[in-house]
Each structure stands twice: as C-alpha cells, then as structure tokens.
Write a protein that holds these residues in place. Structure first.
Motif, PDB file in Angstrom:
ATOM      1  N   TYR A  86       0.811  -1.203  -0.349  1.00 51.52           N
ATOM      2  CA  TYR A  86      -0.126  -0.014  -0.054  1.00 51.52           C
ATOM      3  C   TYR A  86       0.698   1.301   0.005  1.00 51.52           C
ATOM      4  O   TYR A  86       0.575   2.093  -0.958  1.00 51.52           O
ATOM      5  CB  TYR A  86      -0.980  -0.235   1.162  1.00 51.52           C
ATOM      6  N   ASP A  87       1.889   1.238   1.004  1.00 49.22           N
ATOM      7  CA  ASP A  87       2.763   2.405   0.836  1.00 49.22           C
ATOM      8  C   ASP A  87       3.523   2.536  -0.326  1.00 49.22           C
ATOM      9  O   ASP A  87       3.749   3.795  -0.763  1.00 49.22           O
ATOM     10  CB  ASP A  87       3.753   2.236   2.151  1.00 49.22           C
ATOM     11  N   LYS A  90       1.235   4.311  -3.153  1.00 49.63           N
ATOM     12  CA  LYS A  90       1.074   5.568  -2.679  1.00 49.63           C
ATOM     13  C   LYS A  90       2.052   6.384  -2.959  1.00 49.63           C
ATOM     14  O   LYS A  90       2.096   7.391  -3.601  1.00 49.63           O
ATOM     15  CB  LYS A  90       0.755   5.687  -1.309  1.00 49.63           C
ATOM     16  N   LYS A  94       1.086   8.514  -5.948  1.00 47.37           N
ATOM     17  CA  LYS A  94       0.855   9.637  -5.502  1.00 47.37           C
ATOM     18  C   LYS A  94      -0.681   9.909  -5.539  1.00 47.37           C
ATOM     19  O   LYS A  94      -1.379   9.083  -5.195  1.00 47.37           O
ATOM     20  CB  LYS A  94       1.426  10.944  -6.089  1.00 47.37           C
ATOM     21  N   ASN A  98      -6.032   5.914  -5.513  1.00 48.51           N
ATOM     22  CA  ASN A  98      -7.305   6.252  -4.865  1.00 48.51           C
ATOM     23  C   ASN A  98      -7.824   5.262  -4.239  1.00 48.51           C
ATOM     24  O   ASN A  98      -9.101   5.160  -3.925  1.00 48.51           O
ATOM     25  CB  ASN A  98      -8.339   7.184  -5.813  1.00 48.51           C
TER      26      ASN A  98
END
Length: 506
Positions: A86-87, A90, A94, A98
């Motif tokens: 997940y990190d 992201k 960026k 969503n």
C-alpha cells in the motif's frame, strides 16, 4: 451421517419411539422426527464462492504481482506485507492512487495465497519455471575395478524438462543433501519449490490431514536454502512423473555401459557436464530446445546462501582395545588409533567418508565409507605405526603385533632391538608417502635381498614406487683397463672409455 444412521436404526430395527431415541441420543424430538421422515437424501449442490476481482486495482495489479513474485527469491521476513504494498503504491502513483488499504490488503492476501499457497496431493498440469522434482534410481558402477550396487540422485525441472544426476554408493541423508548441494552449486541457484516422495530421510510421519512431520536435519536444510518442499501422496510416486521419467532416461543415456572410473567425485563432475550437453535437443512438446527453456528456470532460481552448510552426520562411538569401532550393525569395521583404544570417539559421516575426529575436531584418519550388508574392514596403519615406533620394545606385548602383515613381523624379527624403532619410523614415512600396501611391498622386497638397514628400505622403495628410469647397463670391451683397489689409475680409465666411444662412433 453416522448419527443419522444410528437414529434410524434405533427406530426401524430396535423399535424405539421418538421420545426414547431423543433421550438416548440427546437430539431434539423435532430433529429425530425430521430424520426419520426424511426421504430425499440428495446432497445439496454447493455454490462456488466467487473470487474477489478488486477491479479498482486493475491499473496497479501488474506492479503488485511483480513485487510479490520477486518475494519468492527473498527470505520470508523480507517479503512485502499488505501495508508495504500500500505504501509503495502511494509513493509511486501519489494522487493517482485512490484505493483504500482494505482493498489492497484483500488483493494481496488473495495473490499471496495463489503464489505461496501449498498444493497438497496433486501436481499442476502446467509447471512453473523454477520448480523441481527429486528421486533416486539404482545403478551399478565400477570404482578402481570394484563393483558397487549404487544409487543416483535425479533432479529435474518439469517446465523445461532439464535434468541433472549424481552417483552415490548409497541412499541416505548425506547422499541426498550432498547431491542436491552439488547440483545447486553447479546451476548457480536453488529451485523455489522441490517435490519429494516420503522417504524417511525427510519425513518421520504422514499425518491424516496431509501434513508431514519432517526430520530436524531436513527442516534445517530447507531453511538454509530457503526452498519450499512439497510431498506426493503416499504410494503415489507417479505424481512427480517428470523426474520418474528422468530416472530411466539418465540410466539409459548416462550410465550405459556400466561406468568404470577411478574417482567417484571426478565422475560426478563429468555427469553434470553430460547433463548440460544433453539439453541441446528439442523439447518433446514445447517449441525450442531444453536449454533455451531452462533459461526461464534459471531466472526463477533462489540465490545460493553465502554461508556453506555442513550436512555431515556426527555420531559418538565406543572403540575396542585395538582402537577400532563398528558401524551398520557391526558389519563395517574402521580404525582410529591406539591412542583412542577403549574410549568414546566423535565420528563425522559424509556420503563417501567416515572420519574419526580428535578433541579439537580434526580428522585423525579418513576412511572410505562402506555400504551394503556384508562384512568389510578399513584399516589405516599410519597412527599405529607412529605409536609403535615410539615404543618398539612393547611391540610383542600389544594386540597390534598380531594385526601386522607377516612380512613386516618377519622383517622386524631380523632387526636389532635398537633398530626396530627406526625401521618402524621409516615404514610409517613410506605409508604416509605411498600408502600402507606400497610400504608392505617394499618390506617384502627387502626380505628377499636380506637387508635390514633403513637406507636400503628407502632406496628400494624409491626403486619400486618412484619414477626411476631404468638404464641399460654399459657394455665394455677388453680395451677398458681394470681398476684395482691398490693402484687406481682413473686417467687411464677415462682414456680407455674415450677410445671406446670413438670406436663405437666409427
């Protein structure tokens, strides 16, 4: 169904009523009555639970899948968690990312089960690159002229149909581990998953749920090389059909005619190269050669560990009064040293050697390991000869005296008491240099010449076992003057030799 059958038996066969059956079985009256009146025993057709698709993650699945697949080459503690995936998403996408953590965690859990989940009881029809199968086969061979009924370890890659084999004198844990390590080292990596049968070298018990209790040594081996072990169902060796076929193929193509060699270790190196050369043929079903397909297997291999794993077995034995011990139900006898008579000794067992160790874990002697169910003896004389040379006066009062070959005993009997120690030291040196059999042969030759000094022993040994060029004797004629002890005339002798050489040249 057992309880239902029992309820119906109590009613139909024993004539008990609903109340009695309810009291005896502990089931509610309505339940008892329901099963007594039931007529339709068809099983309800189950509904397959749909696999979650997580469509919102479609743009990102390619990256997630590649990260998780790469994890197969990493240690378990260094693999991606759902939070780490997940990190990374992201950080990578960026504001374009969503999806919630729960969505990512759900997909990662599903994908991990697909990639790392254990398969029990069957093999997939299509094998993935980097997966291997292992089995032993039987084969005879000659080493230094002696025939052995041996075993050979086979490892095959079903995806490419590439195979490797290594020959041994037996089929034990040391042979399995050493054979696998030789193949891993040769190919430069470790298969991600390896299929085995349920041999006692790996499995101590097959449980009802299909799980296995594994030996400690095998679990240690698995952890060190980080591969996943999978096992066939009991008596279902055909489930690893690729390697079953390779066992026969390797025998017919690598071990016919019956191999003859002087060194098993060198022959095994040759076998690995033969297996490489064999891979340039076309695959029986897929497009391309086996070698070409095997590149995908190689790319999927786990990295070799940086630390070597000692796969020897260590046992403690009791020696007898002669400093010897027995293995394999007392069929195989090995020597240590007089120093270790009537004591406990640590023994290191490898696939091909039996090595008694001293207090500092150094080898005292090294024996070739025996296999088979017949009596054999291995005697290493150097420690005994060294000990005897220090105490030659006690020779006749030891049991070792009776163990020595007759020729050595006869030779020592002709020596002076003061010379026996020196002679034993020389025999020990000759044994260390060329082996005990060569030393005995030298002593037997010295007996024929009736010489007992150490210089003659050394000279005779060099003549028999050294690379000494035998020259034809020089033929001389009457023109060569005879030398006498009283009046040696070396100048005249040289002149005569020179004239003889000139005459022969003419």
């Amino acid at each position: 169904m057992t309880q239902i059958k029992y309820i119906r038996k109590l009613f139909h066969e024993e004539g008990k009523n609903v109340s009695q059956i309810s009291k005896e079985t502990g089931h509610d009256r309505k339940t008892v009555k329901y099963y007594l009146e039931k007529e339709d025993w068809n099983k309800e057709v189950p509904t397959a639970s749909p696999v979650a698709q997580f469509p919102k993650l479609d743009p990102f699945k390619k990256h997630i899948d590649s990260w998780l697949l790469e994890d197969k080459k990493a240690k378990r503690k260094q693999r991606h968690t759902s939070q780490r995936v997940y990190d990374r998403l992201k950080d990578k996408y960026k504001e374009n990312f969503n999806c919630s953590y729960r969505t990512v965690a759900g997909y990662v859990a599903q994908k991990k089960k697909e990639i790392f989940g254990k398969q029990a009881g069957y093999l997939p029809l299509e094998h993935i690159p980097g997966e291997a199968q292992v089995d032993f086969g039987d084969a005879e061979f000659y080493e230094k002229g002696k025939i052995y009924s041996g075993k050979y370890l086979n490892l095959s890659f079903p995806y490419s149909n590439k195979g490797y084999c290594q020959l041994f004198k037996g089929e034990n844990q040391e042979c399995l581990f050493e054979g696998l390590i030789s193949i891993f080292t040769h190919i430069g990596g470790v298969p991600q998953r390896i299929w085995f049968d349920n041999a006692s070298t790996m499995v101590t018990k097959v449980l009802k749920n299909g799980e296995r209790n594994l030996t400690n040594d095998f679990m240690r081996f698995m952890e060190h090389y980080r591969f996943e072990a999978a096992f066939c169902n009991v008596d279902s060796g055909h489930e690893k059909g690729n390697v079953e076929g390779k066992v026969g193929y390797h025998r017919r193509n690598m071990l016919v005619p019956v191999p003859r060699f002087n060194c098993l270790a060198e022959f095994n190196k040759e076998l690995l190269q033969k297996c490489e050369n064999d891979a340039f043929r076309e695959h029986y079903r897929k497009e391309g050669t086996i070698a070409q397909l095997h590149t995908e297997d190689r790319e999927a291999l786990l990295e070799l560990p940086t630390v070597a794993l000692d796969v020897s077995k260590y046992i403690t034995v009791n020696t007898n009064g002669y400093g010897r011990f027995y293995l394999n139900n007392n069929l195989h006898e090995y020597s240590v040293s007089p120093k270790y008579a009537n004591s406990k000794v640590l023994i290191r067992l490898t696939a091909n050697e039996v090595i008694p160790m001293d207090e500092s874990h150094r080898a005292v002697v090294r024996h070739e390991r025996f296999y088979g169910n017949h009596k054999e003896q291995s005697m290493k004389w150097l420690p005994y000869l060294t000990q005897l040379s220090r105490f030659p006066g006690a020779l006749k009062y030891t049991g070792i005296y009776q163990m020595l070959p007759e020729s050595i005993n006869n030779y020592l009997a002709r020596c002076n008491k003061s010379d026996k120690g020196k002679v034993l030291q020389v025999i020990a040196r000759l044994t260390e240099k060329s082996g005990f059999d060569s030393a005995v042969e030298t002593v037997a030759g010295a007996l024929q010449y009736e010489v007992t000094d150490t210089d003659s022993l050394l000279s005779l040994h060099n003549r028999i076992h050294g690379n000494v060029i035998e020259l034809e004797p020089i033929r001389v004629t009457g023109s060569i003057p005879e030398l006498t002890p009283s009046t040696p005339n070396l100048a005249a002798y040289d002149a005569g030799l020179k004239r003889q050489v000139i005459n022969n040249a003419d």
